[in-house]
Write a protein that holds these residues in place. Structure first.
Motif, PDB file in Angstrom:
ATOM      1  N   LYS A   1       0.846  -1.213   0.000  1.00 36.72           N
ATOM      2  CA  LYS A   1       0.000   0.000   0.000  1.00 36.72           C
ATOM      3  C   LYS A   1       0.876   1.256   0.000  1.00 36.72           C
ATOM      4  CE  LYS A   1      -4.085  -1.595   2.432  1.00 36.72           C
ATOM      5  NZ  LYS A   1      -4.833  -1.581   3.681  1.00 36.72           N
TER       6      LYS A   1
ATOM      7  N   GLU B   1      -7.840  -2.126  14.557  1.00 37.17           N
ATOM      8  CA  GLU B   1      -9.097  -1.804  13.869  1.00 37.17           C
ATOM      9  C   GLU B   1     -10.253  -2.315  14.713  1.00 37.17           C
ATOM     10  OE1 GLU B   1      -8.852  -3.465   9.915  1.00 37.17           O
ATOM     11  OE2 GLU B   1      -7.217  -2.132   9.365  1.00 37.17           O
TER      12      GLU B   1
ATOM     13  N   ASP C   1      -9.314   1.547   4.884  1.00 40.42           N
ATOM     14  CA  ASP C   1      -9.820   0.249   5.310  1.00 40.42           C
ATOM     15  C   ASP C   1     -10.684  -0.269   4.166  1.00 40.42           C
ATOM     16  OD1 ASP C   1      -9.962  -1.896   7.067  1.00 40.42           O
ATOM     17  OD2 ASP C   1     -11.882  -1.251   7.852  1.00 40.42           O
ATOM     18  N   SER C   2     -10.620  -1.568   3.959  1.00 43.00           N
ATOM     19  CA  SER C   2     -11.339  -2.130   2.820  1.00 43.00           C
ATOM     20  C   SER C   2     -11.764  -3.547   3.128  1.00 43.00           C
ATOM     21  CB  SER C   2     -10.434  -2.116   1.587  1.00 43.00           C
ATOM     22  OG  SER C   2      -9.260  -2.865   1.830  1.00 43.00           O
ATOM     23  N   GLY C   3     -12.640  -4.081   2.297  1.00 44.79           N
ATOM     24  CA  GLY C   3     -13.053  -5.467   2.490  1.00 44.79           C
ATOM     25  C   GLY C   3     -14.111  -5.881   1.498  1.00 44.79           C
TER      26      GLY C   3
ATOM     27  N   SER D   1     -12.764  -8.878   6.825  1.00 44.58           N
ATOM     28  CA  SER D   1     -12.257  -9.641   5.682  1.00 44.58           C
ATOM     29  C   SER D   1     -10.870 -10.234   5.913  1.00 44.58           C
ATOM     30  CB  SER D   1     -12.220  -8.765   4.426  1.00 44.58           C
ATOM     31  OG  SER D   1     -13.531  -8.446   4.046  1.00 44.58           O
ATOM     32  N   ALA D   2      -9.969  -9.473   6.538  1.00 48.18           N
ATOM     33  CA  ALA D   2      -8.613  -9.998   6.763  1.00 48.18           C
ATOM     34  C   ALA D   2      -8.654 -11.101   7.820  1.00 48.18           C
ATOM     35  CB  ALA D   2      -7.669  -8.874   7.184  1.00 48.18           C
TER      36      ALA D   2
ATOM     37  N   PHE E   1     -16.730  -4.986  -3.218  1.00 51.44           N
ATOM     38  CA  PHE E   1     -15.595  -4.547  -2.408  1.00 51.44           C
ATOM     39  C   PHE E   1     -15.806  -3.077  -2.090  1.00 51.44           C
ATOM     40  CE2 PHE E   1     -12.917  -8.002  -4.335  1.00 51.44           C
ATOM     41  CZ  PHE E   1     -12.363  -8.498  -3.157  1.00 51.44           C
TER      42      PHE E   1
ATOM     43  N   PHE F   1      -4.459 -10.232  -4.795  1.00 53.05           N
ATOM     44  CA  PHE F   1      -4.302 -10.780  -3.446  1.00 53.05           C
ATOM     45  C   PHE F   1      -5.687 -11.063  -2.880  1.00 53.05           C
ATOM     46  CE2 PHE F   1      -5.660  -7.214  -0.707  1.00 53.05           C
ATOM     47  CZ  PHE F   1      -5.754  -6.210  -1.652  1.00 53.05           C
ATOM     48  N   GLY F   2      -5.709 -11.554  -1.663  1.00 52.00           N
ATOM     49  CA  GLY F   2      -6.975 -11.757  -0.946  1.00 52.00           C
ATOM     50  C   GLY F   2      -7.982 -12.581  -1.740  1.00 52.00           C
ATOM     51  N   TYR F   3      -9.183 -12.032  -1.899  1.00 50.08           N
ATOM     52  CA  TYR F   3     -10.291 -12.763  -2.527  1.00 50.08           C
ATOM     53  C   TYR F   3     -10.343 -12.559  -4.043  1.00 50.08           C
ATOM     54  CZ  TYR F   3     -11.438 -13.001   2.386  1.00 50.08           C
ATOM     55  OH  TYR F   3     -11.354 -13.222   3.745  1.00 50.08           O
ATOM     56  N   ASP F   4      -9.313 -11.954  -4.618  1.00 50.77           N
ATOM     57  CA  ASP F   4      -9.315 -11.632  -6.054  1.00 50.77           C
ATOM     58  C   ASP F   4      -9.639 -12.821  -6.983  1.00 50.77           C
ATOM     59  OD1 ASP F   4      -8.876  -8.984  -5.688  1.00 50.77           O
ATOM     60  OD2 ASP F   4      -6.769  -8.995  -6.238  1.00 50.77           O
TER      61      ASP F   4
ATOM     62  N   LYS G   1      -7.113  -3.732 -13.055  1.00 50.25           N
ATOM     63  CA  LYS G   1      -7.843  -3.831 -11.782  1.00 50.25           C
ATOM     64  C   LYS G   1      -8.079  -2.438 -11.210  1.00 50.25           C
ATOM     65  CE  LYS G   1      -7.681  -5.464  -7.028  1.00 50.25           C
ATOM     66  NZ  LYS G   1      -7.001  -6.177  -5.946  1.00 50.25           N
TER      67      LYS G   1
ATOM     68  N   HIS H   1     -12.404  -0.778  -6.125  1.00 46.67           N
ATOM     69  CA  HIS H   1     -12.810   0.051  -4.994  1.00 46.67           C
ATOM     70  C   HIS H   1     -11.681   0.987  -4.572  1.00 46.67           C
ATOM     71  CE1 HIS H   1     -10.885  -3.646  -3.941  1.00 46.67           C
ATOM     72  NE2 HIS H   1     -10.855  -3.409  -2.643  1.00 46.67           N
ATOM     73  N   ARG H   2     -10.431   0.446  -4.484  1.00 48.95           N
ATOM     74  CA  ARG H   2      -9.298   1.267  -4.044  1.00 48.95           C
ATOM     75  C   ARG H   2      -8.951   2.300  -5.111  1.00 48.95           C
ATOM     76  NH1 ARG H   2      -6.718  -2.604  -2.840  1.00 48.95           N
ATOM     77  NH2 ARG H   2      -7.582  -2.817  -0.765  1.00 48.95           N
TER      78      ARG H   2
HETATM   79  P1  IMP Z   1      -7.227  -3.929   5.028  1.00 51.41           P
HETATM   80  O1  IMP Z   1      -7.952  -2.861   4.253  1.00 51.41           O
HETATM   81  O2  IMP Z   1      -5.739  -3.866   4.862  1.00 51.41           O
HETATM   82  O3  IMP Z   1      -7.706  -4.012   6.450  1.00 51.41           O
HETATM   83  O4  IMP Z   1      -7.569  -5.329   4.365  1.00 51.41           O
HETATM   84  C1  IMP Z   1      -8.852  -5.788   4.248  1.00 51.41           C
HETATM   85  C2  IMP Z   1      -8.940  -7.166   3.675  1.00 51.41           C
HETATM   86  O5  IMP Z   1      -9.973  -7.117   2.690  1.00 51.41           O
HETATM   87  C3  IMP Z   1      -7.723  -7.707   2.953  1.00 51.41           C
HETATM   88  O6  IMP Z   1      -6.902  -8.456   3.794  1.00 51.41           O
HETATM   89  C4  IMP Z   1      -8.387  -8.634   1.928  1.00 51.41           C
HETATM   90  O7  IMP Z   1      -8.763  -9.821   2.521  1.00 51.41           O
HETATM   91  C5  IMP Z   1      -9.668  -7.928   1.594  1.00 51.41           C
HETATM   92  N1  IMP Z   1      -9.473  -7.060   0.417  1.00 51.41           N
HETATM   93  C6  IMP Z   1      -9.457  -5.708   0.398  1.00 51.41           C
HETATM   94  N2  IMP Z   1      -9.256  -5.249  -0.852  1.00 51.41           N
HETATM   95  C7  IMP Z   1      -9.113  -6.352  -1.619  1.00 51.41           C
HETATM   96  C8  IMP Z   1      -8.854  -6.529  -3.022  1.00 51.41           C
HETATM   97  O8  IMP Z   1      -8.661  -5.600  -3.819  1.00 51.41           O
HETATM   98  N3  IMP Z   1      -8.809  -7.802  -3.434  1.00 51.41           N
HETATM   99  C9  IMP Z   1      -8.970  -8.878  -2.634  1.00 51.41           C
HETATM  100  N4  IMP Z   1      -9.188  -8.776  -1.334  1.00 51.41           N
HETATM  101  C10 IMP Z   1      -9.263  -7.510  -0.818  1.00 51.41           C
END
Ligand code: IMP
Length: 195
Positions: free
Chosen positions: A14, A42, A70-72, A86-87, A118, A152-155, A175, A180-181
């Motif tokens: 990030k 958080e 913050d995202s999810g 989500s994390a 997201f 990464f994550g749920y992509d 992407k 969302h980001r």
């Molecule tokens: P944080 O915003 O760093 O707290 O992360 C939130 C969690 O949401 C991440 O660990 C992922 O599991 C999920 N997440 C957030 N943005 C994305 C994305 O762009 N792709 C996939 N998973 C995401």
């Protein structure tokens, strides 16, 4: 105009993203770790609350402008879960296990509508100014079989509306054009730097 910005995150990915994005505007980016600032827990129940907690805590400690995000992933058939969790939803932060858990919970609902979105909230706290929020969202759906190695994550199981590819099958720039980001960052640039 913002000349320096502390990113309230210990996630190097990030921080690099913010550095790349803001270097053309002459903004110096610092990570919380570089300034020996702590990781803020958080404890909120919304993305905005968590982003605000982090940005406000570090702005108070450093007396400098701070940005947090913050995202999810929010899944309709799971009443918005995993959302802000989500994390933590992924066992041991292992997202392959997290995806398996998500798919099996979705299967067990019997609901065939796997719509999801997201969300990302950016919070900017400049000392002596009210906090400002920038929010991005991308609608889409969860698919049963993982596709792609990027992201990464749920992509690998998220297909955004209007696309046939999962986020994990897209290039970084594909992407971020719809994510969302990416949306939240573009709003931030528009408002703070008149881009
Ligand atoms: P944080 O915003 O760093 O707290 O992360 C939130 C969690 O949401 C991440 O660990 C992922 O599991 C999920 N997440 C957030 N943005 C994305 C994305 O762009 N792709 C996939 N998973 C995401």
């Amino acid at each position: 105009m913002i000349k320096e910005l502390i990113i309230a995150s210990h996630n190097q990915g990030k921080i690099n993203e913010f550095k790349q994005l803001l270097s053309p505007f002459g903004v110096t980016i610092y990570s919380a770790a570089e300034l020996n600032l702590p990781d803020v827990e958080e404890t909120g129940t919304t993305f905005a609350e968590n982003a605000a907690l982090k940005a406000e805590a570090l702005a108070a400690l450093s007396a400098r402008p701070c940005m947090a995000d913050d995202s999810g992933l929010c899944v309709d058939a799971l009443n918005g879960a995993p959302g802000v969790y989500s994390a933590r939803y992924a066992p041991n932060r292992n997202f392959d296990l997290g995806i398996s858990k998500l798919l099996s919970e979705l299967e067990s609902t019997g609901n065939t509508d796997w719509s999801a979105h997201f969300s990302c909230v950016l919070a900017l706290k400049i000392p002596q100014q009210p906090i400002r929020f920038y929010e991005g969202r991308v609608n889409g759906r969860i698919i049963k079989n993982r596709r792609g190695d990027g992201g990464f994550g749920y992509d690998p199981v998220f297909v955004p509306e209007g696309s046939t590819k999962t986020f994990a099958e897209m290039t970084d720039s594909e992407k971020s054009a719809v994510s969302h980001r990416g949306c939240a960052l573009r709003l931030f640039l528009e408002q703070e730097f008149n881009v």
